[in-house]
Design a protein around this motif. Structure first.
Motif, PDB file in Angstrom:
ATOM      1  N   ALA A  75       0.810  -1.218   0.000  1.00  0.00           N
ATOM      2  CA  ALA A  75       0.000   0.000   0.000  1.00  0.00           C
ATOM      3  C   ALA A  75       0.844   1.269   0.000  1.00  0.00           C
ATOM      4  CB  ALA A  75      -0.921   0.004   1.219  1.00  0.00           C
ATOM      5  N   ALA A  76       2.100   1.180   0.436  1.00  0.00           N
ATOM      6  CA  ALA A  76       2.929   2.380   0.594  1.00  0.00           C
ATOM      7  C   ALA A  76       3.077   3.194  -0.697  1.00  0.00           C
ATOM      8  CB  ALA A  76       4.290   2.011   1.171  1.00  0.00           C
ATOM      9  N   PRO A  77       3.329   2.572  -1.862  1.00  0.00           N
ATOM     10  CA  PRO A  77       3.446   3.399  -3.076  1.00  0.00           C
ATOM     11  C   PRO A  77       2.158   4.162  -3.402  1.00  0.00           C
ATOM     12  CG  PRO A  77       4.414   1.243  -3.440  1.00  0.00           C
ATOM     13  CD  PRO A  77       3.697   1.176  -2.117  1.00  0.00           C
ATOM     14  N   LEU A  78       1.011   3.526  -3.207  1.00  0.00           N
ATOM     15  CA  LEU A  78      -0.266   4.198  -3.432  1.00  0.00           C
ATOM     16  C   LEU A  78      -0.429   5.363  -2.467  1.00  0.00           C
ATOM     17  CD1 LEU A  78      -3.054   4.360  -4.818  1.00  0.00           C
ATOM     18  CD2 LEU A  78      -3.872   2.726  -3.116  1.00  0.00           C
ATOM     19  N   LEU A  79      -0.126   5.132  -1.199  1.00  0.00           N
ATOM     20  CA  LEU A  79      -0.249   6.192  -0.195  1.00  0.00           C
ATOM     21  C   LEU A  79       0.675   7.363  -0.527  1.00  0.00           C
ATOM     22  CD1 LEU A  79      -1.370   7.277   2.447  1.00  0.00           C
ATOM     23  CD2 LEU A  79       0.418   5.984   3.637  1.00  0.00           C
ATOM     24  N   ARG A  80       1.915   7.081  -0.889  1.00  0.00           N
ATOM     25  CA  ARG A  80       2.855   8.162  -1.227  1.00  0.00           C
ATOM     26  C   ARG A  80       2.345   8.999  -2.394  1.00  0.00           C
ATOM     27  NH1 ARG A  80       6.805   4.288   0.021  1.00  0.00           N
ATOM     28  NH2 ARG A  80       6.969   3.649  -2.164  1.00  0.00           N
ATOM     29  N   ARG A  81       1.820   8.346  -3.423  1.00  0.00           N
ATOM     30  CA  ARG A  81       1.325   9.077  -4.594  1.00  0.00           C
ATOM     31  C   ARG A  81       0.069   9.880  -4.267  1.00  0.00           C
ATOM     32  NH1 ARG A  81       2.622   4.849  -9.500  1.00  0.00           N
ATOM     33  NH2 ARG A  81       4.846   4.747  -9.059  1.00  0.00           N
ATOM     34  N   TRP A  82      -0.791   9.314  -3.413  1.00  0.00           N
ATOM     35  CA  TRP A  82      -1.994  10.029  -3.003  1.00  0.00           C
ATOM     36  C   TRP A  82      -1.619  11.266  -2.191  1.00  0.00           C
ATOM     37  CZ3 TRP A  82      -5.914   7.916   1.095  1.00  0.00           C
ATOM     38  CH2 TRP A  82      -7.046   8.715   1.113  1.00  0.00           C
ATOM     39  N   VAL A  83      -0.707  11.102  -1.243  1.00  0.00           N
ATOM     40  CA  VAL A  83      -0.268  12.237  -0.422  1.00  0.00           C
ATOM     41  C   VAL A  83       0.346  13.318  -1.306  1.00  0.00           C
ATOM     42  CG1 VAL A  83       1.410  12.950   1.332  1.00  0.00           C
ATOM     43  CG2 VAL A  83      -0.044  10.957   1.739  1.00  0.00           C
ATOM     44  N   GLN A  84       1.162  12.919  -2.277  1.00  0.00           N
ATOM     45  CA  GLN A  84       1.769  13.908  -3.163  1.00  0.00           C
ATOM     46  C   GLN A  84       0.707  14.649  -3.963  1.00  0.00           C
ATOM     47  OE1 GLN A  84       5.029  14.938  -3.150  1.00  0.00           O
ATOM     48  NE2 GLN A  84       4.040  16.586  -4.306  1.00  0.00           N
ATOM     49  N   ARG A  85      -0.301  13.929  -4.451  1.00  0.00           N
ATOM     50  CA  ARG A  85      -1.377  14.600  -5.188  1.00  0.00           C
ATOM     51  C   ARG A  85      -2.090  15.607  -4.290  1.00  0.00           C
ATOM     52  NH1 ARG A  85      -5.806  11.556  -8.665  1.00  0.00           N
ATOM     53  NH2 ARG A  85      -4.097  11.600 -10.145  1.00  0.00           N
ATOM     54  N   LEU A  86      -2.364  15.223  -3.059  1.00  0.00           N
ATOM     55  CA  LEU A  86      -3.030  16.146  -2.135  1.00  0.00           C
ATOM     56  C   LEU A  86      -2.166  17.372  -1.864  1.00  0.00           C
ATOM     57  CD1 LEU A  86      -4.591  13.558   0.324  1.00  0.00           C
ATOM     58  CD2 LEU A  86      -5.805  14.990  -1.346  1.00  0.00           C
ATOM     59  N   ARG A  87      -0.871  17.162  -1.674  1.00  0.00           N
ATOM     60  CA  ARG A  87       0.037  18.307  -1.472  1.00  0.00           C
ATOM     61  C   ARG A  87       0.028  19.224  -2.693  1.00  0.00           C
ATOM     62  NH1 ARG A  87       4.351  14.760   1.712  1.00  0.00           N
ATOM     63  NH2 ARG A  87       3.790  15.481   3.796  1.00  0.00           N
ATOM     64  N   ASP A  88       0.040  18.630  -3.879  1.00  0.00           N
ATOM     65  CA  ASP A  88      -0.002  19.420  -5.108  1.00  0.00           C
ATOM     66  C   ASP A  88      -1.282  20.247  -5.195  1.00  0.00           C
ATOM     67  OD1 ASP A  88       2.448  18.304  -5.787  1.00  0.00           O
ATOM     68  OD2 ASP A  88       1.604  16.902  -7.262  1.00  0.00           O
ATOM     69  N   LEU A  89      -2.345  19.763  -4.571  1.00  0.00           N
ATOM     70  CA  LEU A  89      -3.625  20.484  -4.546  1.00  0.00           C
ATOM     71  C   LEU A  89      -3.704  21.511  -3.420  1.00  0.00           C
ATOM     72  CD1 LEU A  89      -5.999  17.482  -5.324  1.00  0.00           C
ATOM     73  CD2 LEU A  89      -5.482  19.423  -6.830  1.00  0.00           C
ATOM     74  N   GLY A  90      -2.630  21.611  -2.614  1.00  0.00           N
ATOM     75  CA  GLY A  90      -2.594  22.609  -1.551  1.00  0.00           C
ATOM     76  C   GLY A  90      -2.945  22.101  -0.164  1.00  0.00           C
ATOM     77  N   VAL A  91      -3.098  20.794  -0.009  1.00  0.00           N
ATOM     78  CA  VAL A  91      -3.403  20.244   1.319  1.00  0.00           C
ATOM     79  C   VAL A  91      -2.149  20.319   2.184  1.00  0.00           C
ATOM     80  CG1 VAL A  91      -4.068  18.167   2.587  1.00  0.00           C
ATOM     81  CG2 VAL A  91      -5.218  18.746   0.437  1.00  0.00           C
ATOM     82  N   HIS A  92      -2.313  20.792   3.409  1.00  0.00           N
ATOM     83  CA  HIS A  92      -1.212  20.880   4.370  1.00  0.00           C
ATOM     84  C   HIS A  92      -1.344  19.744   5.372  1.00  0.00           C
ATOM     85  CE1 HIS A  92       1.619  22.439   7.294  1.00  0.00           C
ATOM     86  NE2 HIS A  92       0.667  22.339   8.207  1.00  0.00           N
ATOM     87  N   PHE A  93      -0.279  19.009   5.586  1.00  0.00           N
ATOM     88  CA  PHE A  93      -0.253  17.926   6.568  1.00  0.00           C
ATOM     89  C   PHE A  93       0.551  18.380   7.778  1.00  0.00           C
ATOM     90  CE2 PHE A  93      -1.046  15.826   2.576  1.00  0.00           C
ATOM     91  CZ  PHE A  93      -1.975  14.863   2.899  1.00  0.00           C
ATOM     92  N   ALA A  94      -0.031  18.288   8.956  1.00  0.00           N
ATOM     93  CA  ALA A  94       0.664  18.638  10.191  1.00  0.00           C
ATOM     94  C   ALA A  94       1.017  17.330  10.898  1.00  0.00           C
ATOM     95  CB  ALA A  94      -0.216  19.516  11.077  1.00  0.00           C
ATOM     96  N   MET A  95       2.272  16.960  10.829  1.00  0.00           N
ATOM     97  CA  MET A  95       2.707  15.687  11.399  1.00  0.00           C
ATOM     98  C   MET A  95       2.945  15.827  12.905  1.00  0.00           C
ATOM     99  SD  MET A  95       2.422  14.292   8.673  1.00  0.00           S
ATOM    100  CE  MET A  95       3.141  13.081   7.658  1.00  0.00           C
ATOM    101  N   ASN A  96       2.905  14.698  13.579  1.00  0.00           N
ATOM    102  CA  ASN A  96       3.159  14.630  15.027  1.00  0.00           C
ATOM    103  C   ASN A  96       2.205  15.503  15.835  1.00  0.00           C
ATOM    104  OD1 ASN A  96       5.412  12.817  14.764  1.00  0.00           O
ATOM    105  ND2 ASN A  96       6.556  14.568  13.988  1.00  0.00           N
ATOM    106  N   HIS A  97       0.968  15.590  15.393  1.00  0.00           N
ATOM    107  CA  HIS A  97      -0.085  16.304  16.111  1.00  0.00           C
ATOM    108  C   HIS A  97      -1.084  15.270  16.619  1.00  0.00           C
ATOM    109  CE1 HIS A  97       1.603  19.799  14.261  1.00  0.00           C
ATOM    110  NE2 HIS A  97       0.619  20.596  14.624  1.00  0.00           N
ATOM    111  N   ARG A  98      -1.301  15.221  17.908  1.00  0.00           N
ATOM    112  CA  ARG A  98      -2.307  14.320  18.477  1.00  0.00           C
ATOM    113  C   ARG A  98      -3.547  15.146  18.757  1.00  0.00           C
ATOM    114  NH1 ARG A  98      -2.651   9.383  20.183  1.00  0.00           N
ATOM    115  NH2 ARG A  98      -4.078   8.761  21.826  1.00  0.00           N
ATOM    116  N   TRP A  99      -4.640  14.798  18.069  1.00  0.00           N
ATOM    117  CA  TRP A  99      -5.894  15.524  18.222  1.00  0.00           C
ATOM    118  C   TRP A  99      -6.442  15.292  19.626  1.00  0.00           C
ATOM    119  CZ3 TRP A  99     -11.106  13.234  17.579  1.00  0.00           C
ATOM    120  CH2 TRP A  99     -12.101  14.198  17.612  1.00  0.00           C
ATOM    121  N   THR A 100      -6.800  16.371  20.313  1.00  0.00           N
ATOM    122  CA  THR A 100      -7.304  16.245  21.682  1.00  0.00           C
ATOM    123  C   THR A 100      -8.720  16.782  21.854  1.00  0.00           C
ATOM    124  OG1 THR A 100      -6.247  18.343  22.332  1.00  0.00           O
ATOM    125  CG2 THR A 100      -4.997  16.296  22.697  1.00  0.00           C
TER     126      THR A 100
END
Length: 124
Positions: free
Chosen positions: A36-61
């Motif tokens: 699944a990793a290659p699919l996930l990497r490509r999906w994440v890259q597409r989302l980034r290209d669309l302007g999606v921001h990912f905030a890593m190491n954030h635990r939702w409280t």
């Protein structure tokens, strides 16, 4: 909307990302490489290209406010983000070593969201 995203639609979406798939006799769709990793990497890259921001190491409280104000614990301390729309991708409750502990269900209940109890789905 989810019902309209049938196995053929899933296969077409993965194909648009350059990942070949096959449908098993059960109807489930898998990448030909069985990873699944290659699919996930490509999906994440597409989302980034669309302007999606990912905030890593954030635990939702939690969530609060008339507009959605999300609260997070981060390595730098607590922070909040306010948005018109919040999309939650929370995982299950069976992998506490990776923080998939299901604690999010009680957080959703505090803002009035009904949550069905988590049940195992990957065993007999």
């Amino acid at each position: 909307m989810i019902q309209e995203f049938d196995p053929e639609a899933l296969r077409a979406w993965a194909g648009e990302l350059g990942v070949e798939t096959f449908a098993a006799s059960t109807g489930r769709v898998y990448p030909i490489a069985l990873k699944a990793a290659p699919l996930l990497r490509r999906w994440v890259q597409r989302l980034r290209d669309l302007g999606v921001h990912f905030a890593m190491n954030h635990r939702w409280t939690g969530l609060a406010g008339a507009r959605w104000t999300a609260h997070f614990q981060t390595p730098e301390g607590e922070c909040t983000e306010t948005a018109d729309v919040v999309i939650l991708a929370l995982g299950g409750g069976s992998w506490p070593d990776t923080d998939s502990d299901g604690k999010w269900s009680s957080l959703l209940q505090t803002v009035g969201v009904r949550v069905a109890p988590l049940e195992p789905v990957n065993c007999g």
